[in-house]
Design a protein around this motif. Structure first.
Motif, PDB file in Angstrom:
ATOM      1  N   ARG A  38       6.473   3.339   2.877  1.00 32.04           N
ATOM      2  CA  ARG A  38       5.016   3.252   2.860  1.00 32.04           C
ATOM      3  C   ARG A  38       4.481   3.240   1.433  1.00 32.04           C
ATOM      4  NH1 ARG A  38       1.164   0.563   4.209  1.00 32.04           N
ATOM      5  NH2 ARG A  38      -0.865   1.544   3.932  1.00 32.04           N
TER       6      ARG A  38
ATOM      7  N   VAL B  63       2.212   0.364  -0.036  1.00 28.35           N
ATOM      8  CA  VAL B  63       0.893   0.651  -0.604  1.00 28.35           C
ATOM      9  C   VAL B  63       0.721  -0.089  -1.927  1.00 28.35           C
ATOM     10  CG1 VAL B  63      -0.449   2.462  -1.744  1.00 28.35           C
ATOM     11  CG2 VAL B  63       0.462   2.844   0.547  1.00 28.35           C
TER      12      VAL B  63
ATOM     13  N   ASP C 104       0.177  -3.749  -1.486  1.00 26.93           N
ATOM     14  CA  ASP C 104      -1.121  -4.131  -0.932  1.00 26.93           C
ATOM     15  C   ASP C 104      -2.043  -4.779  -1.959  1.00 26.93           C
ATOM     16  OD1 ASP C 104      -0.617  -3.445   1.663  1.00 26.93           O
ATOM     17  OD2 ASP C 104      -1.525  -1.461   1.558  1.00 26.93           O
TER      18      ASP C 104
ATOM     19  N   MET D 141      -2.570   8.370   0.774  1.00 26.01           N
ATOM     20  CA  MET D 141      -2.266   6.967   1.050  1.00 26.01           C
ATOM     21  C   MET D 141      -0.992   6.823   1.884  1.00 26.01           C
ATOM     22  SD  MET D 141      -4.850   5.726  -0.358  1.00 26.01           S
ATOM     23  CE  MET D 141      -4.487   4.023   0.026  1.00 26.01           C
TER      24      MET D 141
END
Length: 416
Positions: free
Chosen positions: A50, A54, A57, A284
């Motif tokens: 993740r 992130v 992104d 996040m």
């Protein structure tokens, strides 16, 4: 020792990559927790995956080639790199996919490499991402970087610095980016070990949360019969069913051991360690810790995330693009790549309305944006009216050096 996958890869590819280098990708090294940590195993940690996603992104922000014009800049749509980088860097990926893959490689291994497919005119036709396990970096005696790339069609390419796009992270030697998996091996290893211990705890579909007791001293056959009954009735898909006990059989619940509670807490700590390793906020990663964010604090966290995680990453990424894909002459002409993060920091409609109200000016305060600039910022077409291209000033203000407006002399009969 190399795993079977790593040995197969070496035999299939038949390249000059060292076994220790391939081992770092597939097998890794043993951490103090006793588990093997590699790039492949790190990606199986949801917190690590993740954190990488992130960072990736930033691909949601358009990568645009711009040309400076006065104090501002305009899209350089006439340049061949404009469409290629914005829409299709190669024959099977769009611009979003290429940026996302590049940043994923960078965040996971400390560097990302793409092969530059160049045409006869010396222009870049394609940028082809190379998997980290398919790229080896060396420095020759002339202090020049050399790359050995294994393409997906099994062809091996040896090339120089001008034939690749190499985006590296913080570097100790100036040539290769530091590998976050190698540097964070202990944190990742402990996360893997705690996850493995929790999985083993639930492997049989039942948690040891109680003790069955038989009255008296039953024979072994009776113990075996009761054990089989419990396994068939209260484990697997039947876990959690109400327990029925008789005079001969009783159930005594057990409280959670301190070590088990500590294991659960350790898993939370390891999420924070991985977030620290990747330089992202834990919120996040879906982990707020002991503090549940409010709307105000969540907004402040996200603003800090853009400023302290995205913007340094984007600045380094743009610097690599500008220096490696553009020539010195093109940069002198004002060509440069941009990724506008202002869209990520836009507030609510109410906040934007208040900002535009101040920017356009009022009776007591001069403005700094024209109405058409505000319309363009909100992706509206310009209004052809000349007044829409003028900055508003209060009636009491005038430009420096401008003579004051004429005054009307008083009437001789005034006050009579």
């Amino acid at each position: 020792m190399l795993t079977g996958l790593a040995k197969w890869w070496l035999e299939r590819k038949a390249v000059s990559f060292t076994s220790s280098w391939v081992e770092a990708i597939f097998a890794g090294a043993k951490a103090n927790s006793g588990v093997q940590v590699s790039t492949n195993s790190a990606l199986q940690q949801t917190a690590m995956l993740r954190a990488i996603m992130v960072k990736a992104d930033i691909s949601q922000i358009p990568l645009v080639l711009r040309r400076r014009q006065g104090k501002g800049a305009v899209d350089a749509a006439d340049h061949y790199l404009y469409d290629m980088m914005l829409h299709q860097p190669n024959g099977w990926m769009d611009g979003v996919e290429w940026v996302r893959t590049t940043i994923m490689h960078f965040a996971a291994t400390g560097q990302a490499i793409s092969y530059r497919n160049i045409d006869r005119r010396g222009r870049i036709r394609e940028l082809i991402p190379i998997r980290p396990e398919c790229a080896a970096i060396d420095v020759n005696t002339m202090m020049e970087m050399e790359y050995t790339l294994q393409l997906e069609n099994a062809h091996q390419v040896k090339c120089g610095r001008d034939q690749v796009f190499h985006f590296r992270g913080p570097s100790w030697d100036g040539f290769r980016g530091l590998d976050p998996v190698a540097l964070g091996r202990e944190a990742l290893g402990l996360a893997q070990a705690t996850e493995k211990s929790q999985a083993q705890l639930h492997q049989n579909g039942v948690r040891a949360n109680g003790l069955f007791k038989l009255a008296g001293k039953p024979p072994q056959e009776e113990k075996d019969r009761v054990r089989e009954m419990i396994a068939a009735t209260y484990t697997g898909a039947n876990a959690g069913r109400p327990i029925l006990a008789s005079d001969a059989l009783s159930f005594e619940p057990l409280t959670m051991k301190g070590s088990e509670a500590e294991t659960i807490q350790t898993r939370g700590f390891q999420i924070e360690e991985i977030a620290r390793l990747q330089g992202v906020f834990t919120i996040m990663l879906g982990h707020a810790g002991d503090q549940s964010p409010t709307f105000a604090s969540a907004e402040a966290f996200f603003g800090a995330h853009v400023r302290y995680t995205y913007q340094p990453l984007i600045r380094a990424f743009l610097a690599a693009l500008n220096t490696q894909l553009l020539t010195r002459e093109e940069r002198a002409e004002g060509l440069h790549f941009e990724m506008d993060t202002s869209e990520l920091l836009r507030g609510s409609l109410r906040d934007r309305a208040e900002y535009y109200k101040a920017a356009i000016g009022n009776a007591s305060q001069p403005g700094w944006l024209t109405p058409n600039e505000i319309r363009i910022d909100d992706e509206w077409n310009e209004d052809p009216s000349p007044r829409m291209n003028q900055v508003q000033f209060p009636m009491t203000m005038r430009d420096a050096g401008e003579p004051p407006p004429p005054t009307t002399p008083p009437s001789p009969h005034a006050g009579a």
